[in-house]
Scaffold this active site. Sequence first.
Site, short mmCIF file in Angstrom:
data_model
loop_
_atom_site.label_atom_id
_atom_site.label_comp_id
_atom_site.label_asym_id
_atom_site.label_seq_id
_atom_site.Cartn_x
_atom_site.Cartn_y
_atom_site.Cartn_z
N ASP A 110 -3.68 12.04 -3.17
CA ASP A 110 -3.92 13.47 -3.27
C ASP A 110 -4.36 13.83 -4.69
O ASP A 110 -3.64 13.53 -5.65
CB ASP A 110 -2.63 14.22 -2.92
CG ASP A 110 -2.85 15.71 -2.70
OD1 ASP A 110 -3.76 16.28 -3.34
OD2 ASP A 110 -2.10 16.30 -1.91
N GLU A 120 0.86 -1.19 0.00
CA GLU A 120 0.00 0.00 0.00
C GLU A 120 0.89 1.23 0.00
O GLU A 120 1.81 1.34 0.83
CB GLU A 120 -0.94 0.05 1.20
CG GLU A 120 -1.85 1.28 1.12
CD GLU A 120 -2.89 1.38 2.21
OE1 GLU A 120 -3.81 2.22 2.05
OE2 GLU A 120 -2.80 0.65 3.22
N THR A 176 -13.98 4.30 5.79
CA THR A 176 -13.39 5.19 6.80
C THR A 176 -14.27 6.42 7.00
O THR A 176 -15.16 6.72 6.20
CB THR A 176 -12.00 5.64 6.35
OG1 THR A 176 -12.13 6.48 5.20
CG2 THR A 176 -11.11 4.45 6.02
N GLU A 210 4.72 5.03 3.80
CA GLU A 210 4.08 6.24 4.33
C GLU A 210 5.17 7.21 4.74
O GLU A 210 6.19 6.81 5.31
CB GLU A 210 3.18 5.88 5.52
CG GLU A 210 2.57 7.07 6.24
CD GLU A 210 1.75 7.97 5.33
OE1 GLU A 210 2.12 9.16 5.21
OE2 GLU A 210 0.76 7.50 4.74
N LYS A 255 -5.34 21.88 -8.53
CA LYS A 255 -4.94 22.97 -9.43
C LYS A 255 -4.17 22.43 -10.62
O LYS A 255 -3.27 21.60 -10.46
CB LYS A 255 -4.10 24.00 -8.67
CG LYS A 255 -4.86 24.71 -7.55
CD LYS A 255 -3.97 25.70 -6.83
CE LYS A 255 -4.75 26.41 -5.71
NZ LYS A 255 -3.90 27.37 -4.98
N ASP A 286 -12.34 9.94 -4.51
CA ASP A 286 -13.68 10.53 -4.47
C ASP A 286 -13.70 11.89 -5.17
O ASP A 286 -14.58 12.70 -4.92
CB ASP A 286 -14.20 10.65 -3.04
CG ASP A 286 -13.35 11.52 -2.15
OD1 ASP A 286 -12.25 11.93 -2.58
OD2 ASP A 286 -13.76 11.81 -1.00
N TYR A 338 -13.26 9.37 6.59
CA TYR A 338 -12.96 10.24 5.46
C TYR A 338 -13.88 9.94 4.29
O TYR A 338 -14.49 10.82 3.71
CB TYR A 338 -11.49 10.06 5.05
CG TYR A 338 -11.13 10.79 3.77
CD1 TYR A 338 -10.69 12.10 3.80
CD2 TYR A 338 -11.27 10.16 2.53
CE1 TYR A 338 -10.37 12.77 2.62
CE2 TYR A 338 -10.96 10.82 1.36
CZ TYR A 338 -10.51 12.12 1.40
OH TYR A 338 -10.21 12.77 0.24
N GLU A 339 -13.97 8.66 3.94
CA GLU A 339 -14.82 8.29 2.81
C GLU A 339 -16.28 8.59 3.11
O GLU A 339 -17.02 9.07 2.24
CB GLU A 339 -14.63 6.80 2.50
CG GLU A 339 -15.39 6.34 1.27
CD GLU A 339 -15.12 4.89 0.90
OE1 GLU A 339 -15.86 4.35 0.05
OE2 GLU A 339 -14.17 4.30 1.46
#
Length: 292
Positions: A146, A71, A220, A96, A150, A182, A222-223
């Site tokens: 991410d 991952e 999660t 990470e 822009k 998303d 977040y999702e």
Amino acid sequence: MPRSEHRVHREVVSYVRRSARMNPSQEKAWDSHAGRLVVDIPPRVTSTSVHPEAHVDWDAVFGRRAPLAVEIGSGRGEALVALAEAHPDWNIVAFEVFQPAVASTLGRIARQGVENVRIVLANGVEGLTVLVPPASLTELWTFFPDPWHKPRHHKRRLVSPDFAALVAARLTPSGSWRLATDWADYAEAMRAVLDAAPGLVNAHASDGGWAPRFAERPLTKYEARGLAAGRTVYDLTYVRADAAHLPAAPAEPAASPPCVPPPPGPDAPPVVGDLVHRVRRPDADATGGVPL
């Protein structure tokens, strides 16, 4: 010596470094578990770079030979630990760059008693390039990278033709790359890049191109917030081009175009703690979002 001779060239990467300050629980988790679960890698220049001559024998690290999964951008480890629990017979490596997030992951791993995960505190692209041998990767997971909204920042997006070629070279003949985002524009950009990648084939091309939601990925906070805000979560799955003739895995149903799922019912996957995601949000915690 002129100051310019000491300057480190800042490369274009897909993440932004945040403060490395850890809270007391993270410090405790780091002190207790990093020595066993974090694989120390020599850096090239910056602390999260990977020296081009670095090498890891993953069979030796895990003490066994097993399918390898990676991952990139594991955040606090919610998806990572859930997937490790689902695949105890796999060796799973997470890349990470944010130390507090890694410390939180270490605590989660210890609480869940997971034994088949190791973490590298380094840039995942460099890690995949240097530390993962060709044709050795059973699965790669890049969930919610991410989006770099822009246009001038699009060069920082993780999913690019060069990265697609790297992934294709690292996957086993039956390996898979699973992605999720998303942000609709990034989802379309991913499709455009990966559908054109010579070494990869969309596993759901005959079903509209979008994969069904990866059932093993936990929902999660977040999702869930993204869904509550009206955003659609797009899943994608790619396989190596030379494996495109293989039959589809029977566990996944045919995909339909992405849509916003209904509110979770009694059979929905549990919502787990928030990932340290890559974009700072108004409701983010004090440490900020995490990159990659």
